[in-house]
Scaffold this active site. Structure first.
Site, PDB file in Angstrom:
ATOM      1  N   ARG A 119      -6.019   1.844  -3.336  1.00 15.30           N
ATOM      2  CA  ARG A 119      -7.173   1.928  -4.234  1.00 15.30           C
ATOM      3  C   ARG A 119      -6.720   1.769  -5.679  1.00 15.30           C
ATOM      4  O   ARG A 119      -5.590   2.067  -6.023  1.00 15.30           O
ATOM      5  CB  ARG A 119      -7.902   3.265  -4.049  1.00 15.30           C
ATOM      6  CG  ARG A 119      -8.448   3.454  -2.647  1.00 15.30           C
ATOM      7  CD  ARG A 119      -9.302   4.711  -2.518  1.00 15.30           C
ATOM      8  NE  ARG A 119      -8.535   5.937  -2.688  1.00 15.30           N
ATOM      9  CZ  ARG A 119      -7.845   6.538  -1.720  1.00 15.30           C
ATOM     10  NH1 ARG A 119      -7.789   5.987  -0.519  1.00 15.30           N
ATOM     11  NH2 ARG A 119      -7.182   7.655  -1.957  1.00 15.30           N
ATOM     12  N   THR A 153       0.257  15.407   9.901  1.00 16.47           N
ATOM     13  CA  THR A 153      -0.421  15.033   8.653  1.00 16.47           C
ATOM     14  C   THR A 153      -1.690  14.249   8.953  1.00 16.47           C
ATOM     15  O   THR A 153      -2.723  14.442   8.302  1.00 16.47           O
ATOM     16  CB  THR A 153       0.527  14.192   7.774  1.00 16.47           C
ATOM     17  OG1 THR A 153       1.659  14.972   7.436  1.00 16.47           O
ATOM     18  CG2 THR A 153      -0.169  13.740   6.501  1.00 16.47           C
ATOM     19  N   ALA A 171       1.352  22.129  -0.161  1.00 15.95           N
ATOM     20  CA  ALA A 171       0.020  22.636   0.188  1.00 15.95           C
ATOM     21  C   ALA A 171       0.051  24.157   0.117  1.00 15.95           C
ATOM     22  O   ALA A 171       1.119  24.780   0.205  1.00 15.95           O
ATOM     23  CB  ALA A 171      -0.382  22.179   1.593  1.00 15.95           C
ATOM     24  N   GLY A 214       4.417  14.338   6.766  1.00 19.87           N
ATOM     25  CA  GLY A 214       4.604  15.592   6.061  1.00 19.87           C
ATOM     26  C   GLY A 214       6.038  16.088   6.048  1.00 19.87           C
ATOM     27  O   GLY A 214       6.992  15.326   6.238  1.00 19.87           O
ATOM     28  N   SER A 226      -4.277  20.752  -0.256  1.00 19.24           N
ATOM     29  CA  SER A 226      -3.270  19.951  -0.948  1.00 19.24           C
ATOM     30  C   SER A 226      -3.862  18.976  -1.948  1.00 19.24           C
ATOM     31  O   SER A 226      -3.117  18.257  -2.615  1.00 19.24           O
ATOM     32  CB  SER A 226      -2.432  19.169   0.077  1.00 19.24           C
ATOM     33  OG  SER A 226      -3.252  18.296   0.832  1.00 19.24           O
ATOM     34  N   GLU A 267       9.039 -22.788  -2.723  1.00 22.18           N
ATOM     35  CA  GLU A 267       9.545 -24.077  -3.172  1.00 22.18           C
ATOM     36  C   GLU A 267       8.520 -25.184  -2.949  1.00 22.18           C
ATOM     37  O   GLU A 267       8.307 -26.037  -3.819  1.00 22.18           O
ATOM     38  CB  GLU A 267      10.851 -24.425  -2.437  1.00 22.18           C
ATOM     39  CG  GLU A 267      11.991 -23.448  -2.710  1.00 22.18           C
ATOM     40  CD  GLU A 267      12.070 -22.328  -1.690  1.00 22.18           C
ATOM     41  OE1 GLU A 267      13.191 -21.914  -1.372  1.00 22.18           O
ATOM     42  OE2 GLU A 267      11.003 -21.874  -1.208  1.00 22.18           O
TER      43      GLU A 267
END
Length: 374
Positions: free
Chosen positions: A218, A207, A173, A308, A179, A58
């Site tokens: 990215r 993981t 995987a 994972g 993977s 605002e």
């Protein structure tokens, strides 16, 4: 209100909601808000909550209107704001007071702010000053936009999206752990878009050790958001030489751990730049509900979990997944591969976590299905 006036209000509000979306992933713990100042069908100023949460939308919209039309430019205008203007004194003056001081004649706003410091006080202040306040327009769309902020206030935890990228047979995987990449580049770009709209990206310690990910955004330019990287790491096993640890001074890294994690590991990872957050748990595991509450307490409103399988099962089993994005590739890996979701220890089919399908679409050579809590 006549049909043409109602259609005009909807057009401006749709524009405001589109602008507000730009703030996702940048403004936590604040909501992503946009404001438009309109008079006689002309846009005088617009504003979006600034990165970090301030200035508010605002204030920026009023400043833009004054820059365009000079002092008093907003007098008699309509303000379209995507969430109730704040009414409390914090680091900035209340937006409701700023709108009153600017001479706004009418406010169109989809829904109220449940924050106890606001909770209707913004609307009340405007009405006391003679401003016509109209609420409810596109309320469902506005609530969906700020589901993370609303969830943090109302449920004490961030909105959690679980992302899975799996083969046709539900594997993430091969048996050897390979993977990259199950899905194609178009699906991976969509995932980076999800990251860009999140305050934090969550993974498990397994993981983190196995994949050594960076968890950055990215494909969206140098100005892309930098969500906090979060690892559930009960015993603080993250290697100091990992990409997450070595980048912790440049890109925020939070490690959620048990209080009994080895003191030397706590010191070393803290010295590397990681923020350590103690969370209760049982055995070697962290309580997932407590973990999300801790993240909400630290200011996160939207969290994207990227695995994972054991962490996915933990969150699904606890009923903590608000949204599931499943990218499916046209590949079969076989039963020896790693499952997308770990063991759930179900006794009966009726105990299985259940989500409702929202949409299904093709993304490059893969399929995306989006599921939500019922």
């Amino acid at each position: 209100m006549g049909g043409s006036a109602a259609a005009e209000d909807r057009r401006w509000m749709a524009m405001a909601l589109g602008l507000a979306r730009r703030g996702l992933g940048r403004v936590a713990p604040n909501p992503a808000v946009a404001a438009l100042i309109v008079r006689e069908g002309r846009l005088l100023g617009r504003g979006v909550t600034a990165p970090g949460g301030r200035p508010h939308a605002e204030a920026l919209a009023l400043e833009a209107a004054e820059h365009l039309g000079g002092p008093g430019a907003a007098r008699g205008a309509t303000a379209y704001v995507t969430l109730e203007p704040c009414a409390h004194h914090g680091l900035t003056p209340p937006c409701a007071e700023a709108l009153v001081a600017a001479g706004i004649a009418r406010l169109v706003c989809p829904l109220g702010d449940p924050d106890p410091r606001v909770a209707g006080r913004g609307f009340a202040r405007l009405r006391e000053a003679g401003v016509a306040v109209e609420t409810g327009l596109m309320a469902a769309e506005a609530a969906a936009l700020n589901k993370g902020f609303l969830g943090r206030i109302e449920r004490g935890r961030p909105h959690l999206t679980l992302k899975l990228a799996a083969s046709l047979d539900g594997r993430i995987a091969t048996e050897a752990g390979e993977s990259r990449w199950i899905t194609g580049p178009e699906a991976r770009l969509r995932v980076h878009g999800l990251r860009a709209q999140s305050d934090g990206i969550l993974i498990g310690a397994g993981t983190a050790r196995a994949d050594d990910p960076m968890l950055d955004v990215r494909g969206f330019g140098a100005g892309a958001p930098r969500p906090v990287r979060v690892v559930l790491d009960a015993a603080l096993t993250l290697p100091l030489e990992s990409r997450l640890a070595t980048s912790a001074t440049r890109h925020p890294l939070w490690l959620l751990h048990r209080a009994d994690a080895e003191a030397g590991r706590q010191q070393a990872l803290s010295a590397a730049g990681a923020r350590l957050i103690r969370v209760p748990g049982e055995g070697r595991m962290i309580d997932p509900a407590a973990a999300l509450q801790a993240l909400a307490g630290a200011g996160l409103t939207r969290v994207l979990c990227e695995g994972g399988g054991r962490l996915a099962a933990s969150l699904l089993g606890a009923g903590l997944v608000d949204e599931l994005w499943l990218f499916t590739a046209g590949k079969a890996i076989g039963a020896e591969g790693a499952a997308a979701v770990g063991p759930l220890a179900l006794g009966r089919l009726g105990e299985a976590p259940r989500l409702a399908l929202e949409r299904f679409e093709r993304v490059g050579g893969d399929c995306l299905s989006v599921w939500r809590r019922g």
